[in-house]
Write a protein that holds these residues in place. Sequence first.
Motif, short mmCIF file in Angstrom:
data_model
loop_
_atom_site.label_atom_id
_atom_site.label_comp_id
_atom_site.label_asym_id
_atom_site.label_seq_id
_atom_site.Cartn_x
_atom_site.Cartn_y
_atom_site.Cartn_z
N ASP B 81 0.83 -1.21 0.00
CA ASP B 81 0.00 0.00 0.00
C ASP B 81 0.87 1.27 0.00
O ASP B 81 0.39 2.34 0.32
CB ASP B 81 -0.99 -0.01 1.18
CG ASP B 81 -0.30 0.13 2.52
OD1 ASP B 81 0.95 0.18 2.57
OD2 ASP B 81 -1.01 0.17 3.56
N SER B 82 2.15 1.12 -0.35
CA SER B 82 3.02 2.30 -0.33
C SER B 82 2.90 3.10 -1.63
O SER B 82 2.17 2.74 -2.53
CB SER B 82 4.46 1.88 -0.05
OG SER B 82 4.57 1.45 1.30
N ILE B 83 3.69 4.17 -1.70
CA ILE B 83 3.38 5.26 -2.62
C ILE B 83 3.35 4.88 -4.10
O ILE B 83 2.43 5.29 -4.81
CB ILE B 83 4.34 6.45 -2.35
CG1 ILE B 83 3.89 7.69 -3.11
CG2 ILE B 83 5.79 6.11 -2.63
CD1 ILE B 83 2.54 8.22 -2.68
N SER B 84 4.32 4.09 -4.58
CA SER B 84 4.32 3.81 -6.02
C SER B 84 3.14 2.92 -6.38
O SER B 84 2.49 3.12 -7.41
CB SER B 84 5.64 3.16 -6.45
OG SER B 84 6.71 4.02 -6.13
N TRP B 86 0.35 2.77 -4.66
CA TRP B 86 -0.84 3.61 -4.49
C TRP B 86 -1.08 4.44 -5.76
O TRP B 86 -2.20 4.52 -6.28
CB TRP B 86 -0.67 4.52 -3.27
CG TRP B 86 -1.82 5.45 -3.06
CD1 TRP B 86 -3.00 5.17 -2.43
CD2 TRP B 86 -1.92 6.82 -3.52
NE1 TRP B 86 -3.82 6.27 -2.46
CE2 TRP B 86 -3.19 7.29 -3.11
CE3 TRP B 86 -1.06 7.68 -4.21
CZ2 TRP B 86 -3.61 8.60 -3.38
CZ3 TRP B 86 -1.49 8.98 -4.48
CH2 TRP B 86 -2.75 9.42 -4.07
N THR B 87 0.01 5.02 -6.29
CA THR B 87 -0.10 5.82 -7.51
C THR B 87 -0.59 4.98 -8.69
O THR B 87 -1.35 5.45 -9.53
CB THR B 87 1.29 6.42 -7.88
OG1 THR B 87 1.76 7.20 -6.78
CG2 THR B 87 1.24 7.31 -9.11
N MET B 88 -0.19 3.72 -8.73
CA MET B 88 -0.49 2.86 -9.88
C MET B 88 -1.75 2.03 -9.70
O MET B 88 -2.02 1.13 -10.49
CB MET B 88 0.70 1.93 -10.16
CG MET B 88 2.00 2.65 -10.48
SD MET B 88 1.89 3.83 -11.85
CE MET B 88 1.81 2.69 -13.22
N VAL B 120 4.07 -2.78 3.59
CA VAL B 120 4.75 -1.60 3.06
C VAL B 120 5.57 -2.00 1.84
O VAL B 120 5.81 -3.18 1.58
CB VAL B 120 5.65 -0.95 4.12
CG1 VAL B 120 4.82 -0.39 5.25
CG2 VAL B 120 6.67 -1.94 4.64
N CYS B 121 6.02 -0.97 1.12
CA CYS B 121 6.76 -1.09 -0.15
C CYS B 121 7.52 -2.41 -0.28
O CYS B 121 8.38 -2.72 0.53
CB CYS B 121 7.74 0.07 -0.28
SG CYS B 121 8.60 0.10 -1.85
N LEU B 122 7.22 -3.15 -1.34
CA LEU B 122 7.87 -4.44 -1.58
C LEU B 122 9.11 -4.31 -2.47
O LEU B 122 9.71 -5.30 -2.86
CB LEU B 122 6.88 -5.42 -2.20
CG LEU B 122 5.76 -5.91 -1.25
CD1 LEU B 122 4.71 -6.69 -2.02
CD2 LEU B 122 6.33 -6.75 -0.12
N CYS B 125 8.84 -1.35 -7.39
CA CYS B 125 8.01 -0.20 -7.76
C CYS B 125 7.88 0.00 -9.26
O CYS B 125 6.97 0.67 -9.71
CB CYS B 125 8.60 1.05 -7.13
SG CYS B 125 9.09 0.79 -5.42
#
Lengths: 423, 154
Positions: B81-84, B86-88, B120-122, B125
């Motif tokens: 569910d981290s930023i990249s 989320w953006t995609m 969190v971010c795997l 990205c």
Amino acid sequence: MEKVLTKDVQADHSALDIKRYELAGGYQGVRKALKMAPNDVVEVVKQSGLRGRGGAGFPTGLKWSFVPRGANAPHPKYLCCNADEMEPGTFKDRLLMEETPHQLIEGMICAAYAIEADVAYIFLRGEYFLSAERLRKALAEAYEHNYLGKNILGSGYNLEMHLHLSGGRYMCGEETGLLNALEGKRANPRTKPPFPQISGLFGKPTIVQNVETLCNVHHIIKNGPDWFKGLSKSEDGGTKLYGASGKVKRPGVWELPMGTTIREILEEHAGGMKEGLKFRGLLPGGASTDFLVEEHLDLKMDFTEVQKAGSRMGTGTMIVMDDRTCPVGFVKNLEHFFAQESCGWCTPCWSGLSWAENMLQSIEGGQGQESDLDRLAFICRMAAPGNTFCALAPGAVEPLQSALNYFREDFERHIHEKRCPWR
Amino acid sequence: MLSAEERREIEAEFEHYPDKRALTIDAMKIVQKHRGWVSDEALKDISELLGVSVSELDSVATFYNLIFRKPVGRHVIMVCDSISCWTMGYDRVRDHLMNRLGVKMGETTPDGRFTLLPIVCLGTCDHAPAMLVDEDLHRDLDPEKIDSILEQYK
């Protein structure tokens, strides 16, 4: 341009086994280092100007020179590889570990030899299963070929190297949090001083370095500091693994000369924005770096230049924000991450970040007030370096403070229109 | 009681550390590998083996994302569910998974097949959005792809 760290990367993304790695020139750096005095290895790395690739950019050789060496130094000494790649938007160390595991081990042996370490740990993210599998195999091969273990290649130097898989928490990437985690504790940060170089893992002298940093070491030993400096387009030597994610045409990671401009990375390598989308801004090196915008695109991506623009190169893997993505939602996602991953040790962090997340949530939902923006700015000041125990909170507010600066009108629109204009 | 195999695997790690108390996380992960989660009883057994108090062990267990103190399904889905991501399109991926499985984040399907969790971010990205199912990384997700992935886990 010369590829160094990724020269052995295969088209099918397999990893070279030890035989093929040796045929490609592998472990020559270790052979050379073991014939040098440890101090000389430190000196060569110092002269190369290698700076830490984990985000902070601390000069590597200088860090090593703080470790007590010689006959009276305490033992065992430790080398820890920080392979806890967990900074959102960062995906470079995974590539090095999955596709060039022997390169990491070789760099670590040279670094361990330089500081006269007895034991080395690779502190790996628990979710990196393929990296773990390939590193385990490579470690076993390195032991079989006596690059690890007792009396390495007849040099009299002994080194044990172990793989540790993390229980999973962002704080483990913080140097002293990592040491606590390796000791089986919660990954809270430790008071400095004493610095880990003097009193680190189990109270002994310890060096913690990022994967990409360590992968450079044996190349520098093999080819010399001048060669390393010559790879770069800037003051900071070497190549760098740069990356781009978000709505660009070709997201990816590329090894390029240090100091390649942001524009070249974004437009040539990542292919620019996807059709129909416009560029709004980017976080140059992971979630904990300040936004850069259009006016910054011609900056060189290196430690010095990006810092002058008020941000940090960080990990060098940029997260790109497009015009169809809501900046408030974007920053809320980041602050959610940091609030969740805060270890709870100091107040500006555990209290400030969840407060910021809540406020961003209400602004995004159309319930924000004008005064929230002042309160967010207040939290950014409270979480500044010097007010917190470690770098988590100061990093957490970097994208927030810069978003309030560059995208203020977007925050205000949410407040005035009482809704998210992007929905 | 720790099984002979669990005990053997934990003890095999002893020589890698100067102090066996350093093995709290490894020991819990070994037990979890065999049983899916770490029960109160398992904590007590690990506590005796390592010489670390149960409360200290629990404070460690609850600090880390990958140690489960409650039973989970046969397969654990962890969605980035981290930023990249989320953006995609993380929201779309999450909603599709919740609809398909009929559970919310943090819940297990009634048949015990899947537990759905955020992570969190795997670190993948450039192939967002992404998720882990057990030890397998799945990337460039969309609803159709998710459906066929779920079929692989019985």
